[in-house]
Motif scaffolding. Structure first.
Motif, short mmCIF file in Angstrom:
data_model
loop_
_atom_site.label_atom_id
_atom_site.label_comp_id
_atom_site.label_asym_id
_atom_site.label_seq_id
_atom_site.Cartn_x
_atom_site.Cartn_y
_atom_site.Cartn_z
N UNK A 125 0.85 -1.21 0.00
CA UNK A 125 0.00 0.00 0.00
C UNK A 125 0.88 1.25 0.00
N UNK A 126 2.00 1.15 -0.75
CA UNK A 126 2.99 2.22 -0.78
C UNK A 126 2.65 3.19 -1.91
N UNK A 127 1.57 3.93 -1.71
CA UNK A 127 1.14 4.84 -2.76
C UNK A 127 0.05 5.77 -2.26
N UNK A 128 -0.32 6.70 -3.13
CA UNK A 128 -1.31 7.73 -2.78
C UNK A 128 -2.32 7.84 -3.92
N UNK A 129 -3.42 8.56 -3.64
CA UNK A 129 -4.45 8.68 -4.67
C UNK A 129 -5.18 9.99 -4.54
N UNK A 130 -5.98 10.28 -5.57
CA UNK A 130 -6.88 11.43 -5.58
C UNK A 130 -8.18 11.00 -6.26
N UNK A 136 0.75 16.42 -4.49
CA UNK A 136 2.19 16.69 -4.36
C UNK A 136 2.61 16.60 -2.90
N UNK A 137 1.75 17.07 -2.01
CA UNK A 137 2.08 17.01 -0.59
C UNK A 137 2.14 15.55 -0.12
N UNK A 138 1.15 14.74 -0.51
CA UNK A 138 1.13 13.32 -0.11
C UNK A 138 2.38 12.62 -0.62
N UNK A 139 2.72 12.86 -1.89
CA UNK A 139 3.91 12.23 -2.47
C UNK A 139 5.15 12.65 -1.71
N UNK A 140 5.25 13.96 -1.45
CA UNK A 140 6.42 14.50 -0.75
C UNK A 140 6.58 13.90 0.63
N UNK A 141 5.47 13.76 1.36
CA UNK A 141 5.54 13.23 2.73
C UNK A 141 6.02 11.78 2.74
N UNK A 142 5.76 11.06 1.66
CA UNK A 142 6.17 9.65 1.58
C UNK A 142 7.48 9.47 0.81
N UNK A 143 8.04 10.57 0.32
CA UNK A 143 9.28 10.46 -0.43
C UNK A 143 9.12 9.71 -1.74
N UNK A 144 7.92 9.81 -2.33
CA UNK A 144 7.71 9.22 -3.66
C UNK A 144 7.94 10.31 -4.69
N UNK A 145 8.71 9.99 -5.72
CA UNK A 145 9.00 10.99 -6.76
C UNK A 145 7.71 11.38 -7.46
N UNK A 166 -25.21 8.11 10.51
CA UNK A 166 -23.82 7.66 10.68
C UNK A 166 -23.72 6.87 11.98
N UNK A 167 -22.78 5.94 11.99
CA UNK A 167 -22.47 5.25 13.25
C UNK A 167 -21.12 5.78 13.74
N UNK A 168 -20.80 5.53 14.98
CA UNK A 168 -19.48 5.91 15.48
C UNK A 168 -18.66 4.65 15.73
N UNK A 169 -17.39 4.74 15.40
CA UNK A 169 -16.46 3.62 15.60
C UNK A 169 -15.14 4.18 16.15
N UNK A 170 -14.39 3.37 16.89
CA UNK A 170 -13.08 3.87 17.35
C UNK A 170 -12.17 4.13 16.15
N UNK A 171 -11.41 5.22 16.22
CA UNK A 171 -10.44 5.51 15.15
C UNK A 171 -9.19 4.69 15.43
N UNK A 172 -8.97 3.68 14.61
CA UNK A 172 -7.82 2.78 14.84
C UNK A 172 -6.71 3.02 13.82
N UNK A 173 -6.74 4.19 13.16
CA UNK A 173 -5.78 4.43 12.08
C UNK A 173 -4.41 4.88 12.59
N UNK A 174 -3.49 5.05 11.67
CA UNK A 174 -2.12 5.47 12.02
C UNK A 174 -2.05 6.97 12.27
N UNK A 175 -0.86 7.46 12.54
CA UNK A 175 -0.68 8.85 12.94
C UNK A 175 -0.50 9.84 11.80
N UNK A 176 -0.69 9.39 10.54
CA UNK A 176 -0.52 10.30 9.40
C UNK A 176 -1.73 10.25 8.46
N UNK A 188 -2.49 15.88 11.70
CA UNK A 188 -2.22 14.51 11.25
C UNK A 188 -3.41 13.56 11.42
N UNK A 189 -4.40 13.98 12.24
CA UNK A 189 -5.52 13.08 12.56
C UNK A 189 -6.57 12.98 11.47
N UNK A 190 -6.55 13.91 10.49
CA UNK A 190 -7.58 13.86 9.44
C UNK A 190 -6.96 14.15 8.07
#
Ligand code: PMP
Length: 288
Positions: A29-34, A54-63, A133-143, A202-204
């Motif tokens: 999952x080493x990629x980004x999308x729009x 461009x920001x997403x790519x830059x943050x992951x160091x993808x050319x 909408x339902x509510x669920x715990x946010x179990x995602x990463x920090x970025x 970083x949370x959203x």
């Protein structure tokens, strides 16, 4: 007419569109999308999407695979070849194809995939009546600010919503504050009629619809307060809604078992639906 996709320099029939098994998007999952909205055959809010990409790519160091102008040509060509007037374009950029190894490969070309399809609009039923909408715990990463294709927690949250007959799942942090939806930003209207949405951090994910709606609201003199809000506050709010490229502005009339206000979309949300709808129809739509 058969659908056409773009894959690494080629326009190919959608059913035959594929990448190598060692594409790092597939393995890590080493990629980004729009996701772009298409209206009248054109892409909406292109510069903002490019900035985020461009920001997403830059943050992951993808050319960056190519300059925004060159990417625009491809995006529009996919729209043209699919004869799309209204719909969405999906763009994915991964670090590229390389023998599986966690460490970044040297000299790898990013993979670029573009697909397009009809639809991707909020239903009039959802916009007229609102959604649950339902509510669920946010179990995602920090970025979560990076628009990464790594969406497992988001798809689990969305599936939980589906199984509860709800439209969306609002993810909730360990302090009981709503971060965002599985695939949308979360908003409420407070008792003074101000819009409240979580600040960018970083949370959203910084939604483009969120960005545009904030500007549109402020132009109309509607105050936008960026601060976290709790599930309890949302349940007691005057109105609530979500935003995204495919939901536009969609009213939320129930959170878990709690009906919001009188259970109907409120006047502020209804006004925002019109404002954003006009923006999509009339905005300075970029065409290369
Ligand atoms: N948050 C998340 C987690 C999302 O997946 C999305 C949609 N991709 C959004 C917010 C809304 O972003 P946008 O308005 O750019 O569609």
């Amino acid at each position: 007419m058969s659908r056409i996709a773009y894959v690494n320099g080629r326009y190919v029939p959608h059913h035959a569109a594929g990448v190598h098994v060692e594409d790092r998007g597939y393995q890590f999952a080493d990629g980004v999308y729009e996701v772009f909205t298409i209206e009248r055959g054109r892409l909406v809010d292109v510069p903002a999407h490019h900035n985020r990409l461009m920001r997403s790519l830059g943050e992951l160091g993808i050319a960056s695979p190519m300059a925004p102008g060159a990417l625009d040509v491809i995006l529009h060509e996919v729209v043209r070849r699919n004869r799309l007037q209204r719909g969405i374009v999906y763009l994915q950029v991964t670090r590229g194809v390389s023998p599986r190894n966690h460490v970044f490969p040297d000299d790898v070309e990013p993979s670029v995939v573009v697909t397009a399809r009809r639809g991707g609009r909020p239903s009039s039923e959802n916009q007229d009546n609102g959604v649950t909408v339902i509510t669920v715990p946010d179990i995602r990463w920090g970025r979560c600010d990076i628009k990464s294709v790594s969406l497992l927690p988001n798809i689990l949250a969305k599936q939980a919503a589906r199984e509860a007959n709800a439209y969306e799942a609002w993810q909730v942090d360990s302090d009981g504050m709503v971060t965002e939806g599985a695939s949308s930003n979360a908003w409420i209207v407070d008792t003074d009629g101000n819009l409240v949405t979580r600040p960018l951090a970083n949370a959203i994910l910084g939604g483009i619809t969120r960005l545009v709606l904030k500007q549109l609201a402020e132009e109309q003199g509607i105050r936008v307060i960026e601060r976290p809000f709790s599930v309890a506050e949302a349940m007691a709010a005057r109105e609530a809604f979500v935003t995204s490229a495919t939901s536009f502005v969609t009213p939320v009339v129930q959170i878990d078992d709690r009906v919001i206000a009188n259970g109907k979309p409120g006047s502020t949300t209804t006004r925002l639906i019109t404002l954003y709808g006009n923006h999509v129809r009339n905005a300075q739509l970029t065409k290369t």
